[in-house]
Design a protein around this motif. Structure first.
Motif, short mmCIF file in Angstrom:
data_model
loop_
_atom_site.label_atom_id
_atom_site.label_comp_id
_atom_site.label_asym_id
_atom_site.label_seq_id
_atom_site.Cartn_x
_atom_site.Cartn_y
_atom_site.Cartn_z
N UNK A 161 -0.68 -10.51 13.56
CA UNK A 161 -1.33 -9.25 13.15
C UNK A 161 -0.30 -8.26 12.61
N UNK A 162 0.86 -8.17 13.24
CA UNK A 162 1.91 -7.26 12.75
C UNK A 162 2.38 -7.67 11.36
N UNK A 163 2.56 -8.95 11.16
CA UNK A 163 2.98 -9.44 9.85
C UNK A 163 1.92 -9.08 8.80
N UNK A 164 0.65 -9.26 9.15
CA UNK A 164 -0.44 -8.92 8.23
C UNK A 164 -0.47 -7.42 7.95
N UNK A 165 -0.29 -6.60 8.97
CA UNK A 165 -0.24 -5.15 8.77
C UNK A 165 0.92 -4.75 7.87
N UNK A 166 2.05 -5.39 8.09
CA UNK A 166 3.22 -5.10 7.26
C UNK A 166 2.95 -5.47 5.80
N UNK A 172 -0.15 -1.33 0.00
CA UNK A 172 -0.60 0.06 -0.16
C UNK A 172 0.53 0.90 -0.76
N UNK A 173 1.76 0.71 -0.27
CA UNK A 173 2.90 1.46 -0.80
C UNK A 173 3.11 1.15 -2.28
N UNK A 174 2.94 -0.11 -2.66
CA UNK A 174 3.11 -0.48 -4.07
C UNK A 174 2.04 0.19 -4.92
N UNK A 175 0.80 0.20 -4.45
CA UNK A 175 -0.28 0.86 -5.18
C UNK A 175 -0.02 2.36 -5.27
N UNK A 176 0.42 2.96 -4.17
CA UNK A 176 0.71 4.39 -4.15
C UNK A 176 1.83 4.74 -5.14
N UNK A 177 2.85 3.89 -5.17
CA UNK A 177 3.94 4.11 -6.12
C UNK A 177 3.43 4.05 -7.56
N UNK A 178 2.52 3.11 -7.85
CA UNK A 178 1.97 3.00 -9.20
C UNK A 178 1.12 4.22 -9.54
#
Length: 185
Positions: A161-166, A172-178
């Motif tokens: 689950x932690x790996x999936x959250x990461x 999300x960070x990549x989308x936010x950066x775009x």
């Protein structure tokens, strides 16, 4: 007798020596008979349970048992010959009798272990053991759950689950950066 005996263990007369030799000989014979009986019993159980597969495998198994039996008979002859040599006055070490039986046991078991039936039986036994191990692991995990403890499965699930959250966070960070780059333009 020889220098290999501590002075306190050197027989003081022929009767004591012969008695000791006979006792060790009969103990070795008894152990041999017990080992052979155990082997025959296990072999018989395997034959009755049908663990031999096809006729070729059964023939191979019987040939292996025959060679093992011949090894035991050769050892018995060696023991009698060495006992006779001792009675005739030859200096025979007690360890020599032990070595005859140990070497014979190794040879006999090697003859049996080289058969296809032994390989099949070993494979079957390992499979059964692994199945029992899995059942024991499942029972232990269920017991730990009932007691409120985390199990290996729980820890693995949390890690997954932690790996999936990461992974999702990075997405999300990549989308936010775009989005930010698009807004700055």
């Amino acid at each position: 007798m020889t220098d290999s005996y501590p002075q306190s263990s050197v027989p003081t007369d022929w009767n004591e020596f012969a008695t000791r030799m006979n006792e060790q000989f009969f103990q070795a014979m008894e152990k041999n008979m017990e080992a052979q009986a155990e082997f025959v019993e296990q072999w018989s159980d395997a034959v009755e349970s049908g663990d031999f597969g096809d006729g070729m495998q059964f023939g191979d198994s019987m040939e292996g048992y025959k060679r093992a039996y011949e090894a035991w008979m050769d050892a018995a002859e060696q023991m009698v010959d060495r006992a006779n040599d001792s009675m005739e006055g030859e200096d025979v070490e007690f360890e020599e009798f032990r070595d005859i039986w140990l070497n014979t046991a190794n040879k006999a078991f090697k003859e049996v272990m080289n058969t296809t039936a032994f390989a099949a039986w070993t494979g079957s036994s390992v499979g059964q053991m692994l199945e029992m191990q899995q059942q024991a692991d499942e029972a232990a995990e269920e017991t730990l759950h009932q007691l409120g403890f985390a199990t290996e499965g729980d820890v693995t699930e949390i890690g997954d689950r932690l790996v999936e959250l990461e992974r999702r966070q990075h997405a999300v960070e990549a989308k936010l950066d775009r989005v930010l780059e698009h807004l700055e333009e």
